[in-house]
Design a protein around this motif. Sequence first.
Motif, PDB file in Angstrom:
ATOM      1  N   GLU A  62     -19.809 -51.043 -14.494  1.00 55.96           N
ATOM      2  CA  GLU A  62     -18.455 -51.368 -14.440  1.00 55.96           C
ATOM      3  C   GLU A  62     -17.755 -50.264 -13.886  1.00 55.96           C
ATOM      4  OE1 GLU A  62     -16.927 -54.111 -15.190  1.00 55.96           O
ATOM      5  OE2 GLU A  62     -18.329 -55.051 -16.189  1.00 55.96           O
ATOM      6  N   MET A  63     -18.065 -49.054 -14.161  1.00 51.19           N
ATOM      7  CA  MET A  63     -17.546 -47.760 -13.512  1.00 51.19           C
ATOM      8  C   MET A  63     -17.576 -47.617 -11.789  1.00 51.19           C
ATOM      9  SD  MET A  63     -17.920 -43.660 -14.815  1.00 51.19           S
ATOM     10  CE  MET A  63     -19.363 -43.622 -13.961  1.00 51.19           C
ATOM     11  N   VAL A  64     -19.044 -47.867 -11.605  1.00 49.35           N
ATOM     12  CA  VAL A  64     -19.298 -47.838 -10.245  1.00 49.35           C
ATOM     13  C   VAL A  64     -18.500 -49.083  -9.255  1.00 49.35           C
ATOM     14  CG1 VAL A  64     -21.205 -47.917  -8.539  1.00 49.35           C
ATOM     15  CG2 VAL A  64     -21.465 -46.620 -10.560  1.00 49.35           C
ATOM     16  N   LEU A  65     -18.777 -49.982 -10.086  1.00 46.09           N
ATOM     17  CA  LEU A  65     -17.833 -51.300  -9.223  1.00 46.09           C
ATOM     18  C   LEU A  65     -16.397 -50.781  -8.990  1.00 46.09           C
ATOM     19  CD1 LEU A  65     -19.008 -54.545 -11.071  1.00 46.09           C
ATOM     20  CD2 LEU A  65     -19.400 -53.986  -8.846  1.00 46.09           C
ATOM     21  N   ASP A  66     -15.824 -50.115 -10.059  1.00 48.69           N
ATOM     22  CA  ASP A  66     -14.324 -49.680  -9.912  1.00 48.69           C
ATOM     23  C   ASP A  66     -14.291 -48.716  -8.717  1.00 48.69           C
ATOM     24  OD1 ASP A  66     -13.081 -51.066 -11.609  1.00 48.69           O
ATOM     25  OD2 ASP A  66     -13.361 -49.479 -13.455  1.00 48.69           O
ATOM     26  N   TRP A  67     -15.267 -47.586  -8.687  1.00 47.62           N
ATOM     27  CA  TRP A  67     -15.418 -46.603  -7.852  1.00 47.62           C
ATOM     28  C   TRP A  67     -15.481 -47.112  -6.322  1.00 47.62           C
ATOM     29  CZ3 TRP A  67     -19.858 -42.594  -9.167  1.00 47.62           C
ATOM     30  CH2 TRP A  67     -19.462 -42.013 -10.350  1.00 47.62           C
ATOM     31  N   VAL A  68     -16.398 -48.189  -6.071  1.00 46.42           N
ATOM     32  CA  VAL A  68     -16.500 -48.413  -4.602  1.00 46.42           C
ATOM     33  C   VAL A  68     -15.354 -49.586  -4.494  1.00 46.42           C
ATOM     34  CG1 VAL A  68     -18.181 -49.574  -3.071  1.00 46.42           C
ATOM     35  CG2 VAL A  68     -18.841 -48.231  -4.885  1.00 46.42           C
ATOM     36  N   GLY A  69     -15.008 -50.426  -5.346  1.00 46.60           N
ATOM     37  CA  GLY A  69     -13.827 -51.331  -5.109  1.00 46.60           C
ATOM     38  C   GLY A  69     -12.586 -50.774  -4.598  1.00 46.60           C
ATOM     39  N   PHE A  70     -12.243 -49.392  -5.247  1.00 41.47           N
ATOM     40  CA  PHE A  70     -11.203 -48.888  -5.012  1.00 41.47           C
ATOM     41  C   PHE A  70     -11.195 -47.629  -4.087  1.00 41.47           C
ATOM     42  CE2 PHE A  70      -9.796 -51.356  -8.605  1.00 41.47           C
ATOM     43  CZ  PHE A  70      -8.405 -51.319  -8.494  1.00 41.47           C
ATOM     44  N   GLY A  71     -12.268 -47.696  -3.324  1.00 41.81           N
ATOM     45  CA  GLY A  71     -12.363 -47.000  -1.869  1.00 41.81           C
ATOM     46  C   GLY A  71     -13.218 -45.921  -1.804  1.00 41.81           C
TER      47      GLY A  71
END
Length: 326
Positions: A62-71
């Motif tokens: 979940e955290m890495v998806l947030d990282w990449v999704g947000f830039g």
Amino acid sequence: MKQRVVSGMRPTGKLHIGHYHGVLENWIKIQDSFDCFFFVADWHSLTTEYADTSGIRDSINEMVLDWVGFGLDPAKSIVFRQSHVPHHSELNLILSMITPVSWLERCPTYKEMQENLEAKDLSTFGFLGYPVLMAADIILYKATRVPVGHDQLPHLEITREIARRFNFLYGNVFPEPEALLTETPKLLGLDGRKMSKSYGNSIYLSDTAEETTKKVLSMMTDPARVRKSDPGEPDVCVAFNLHRIYVPQEKLDEIIPACRSAAIGCVECKRILAECMNERLTPCRAKRAELATHPQFVNDLLQDGSRRASEISDAVMAEVRDALKI
């Protein structure tokens, strides 16, 4: 050559907007200017979550998806998982041999977390040695800068002291990393306390527009404003700390006097906030959702990043072993 930056984040699940504005947004800003290493600090999770590790794997995803999704761009930085690079553990062991216990006991985080997490038994060797592992994470890549807020400077100083002590004992191997000071806005949660997953008062990066609007409309405002006809004070309004981040200045210039003169009510004001938040967050949320449709995306990304990180850390550890004469 670009200066090298190393920074990590413990996997605690989905990130909320406090994580974004406090850490992730800054990572995204500096990834073009520095040689960046950003890592999932899963070994660090064990310092407090050793009794129940069942959620760590899903939290990483979940955290890495947030990282990449947000830039955050893996093409610009090395993004990896701490436990997939064995040299972190090896250097941590070596540094633990030379670090005085008194340095660890005076660490602000050690005292603060023991007070705040009374329900957990933190009287462990691993928790006391948290700063040593942090130092290993940083100097393993010969980082020259570490992004921190002013309140984190004492933590970085322990890393500098440990690097200095190693160099004094065995020869000059590690640079002493300097702070890359960052401004971290204090974001209040829905209930006026610090935004935190444990308080249940967070707005998550992965929330839908509908969920965001519902949460914003439930936020506390000026506690002294009971009725719409009462004048409000934005400076003490809980919701207004998000207005300052998400609402354009020209709109704020209208809202502030309208609030103080009771020309606008709290519900209307929070609807404006929700619209501005969703407008800004929606493109990143869409990218995150698309990435989440690929089950292997995070695993493949971290495997590649960990391989690249290992190539660099292997050379550094060769220097360390030569310095130690073992």
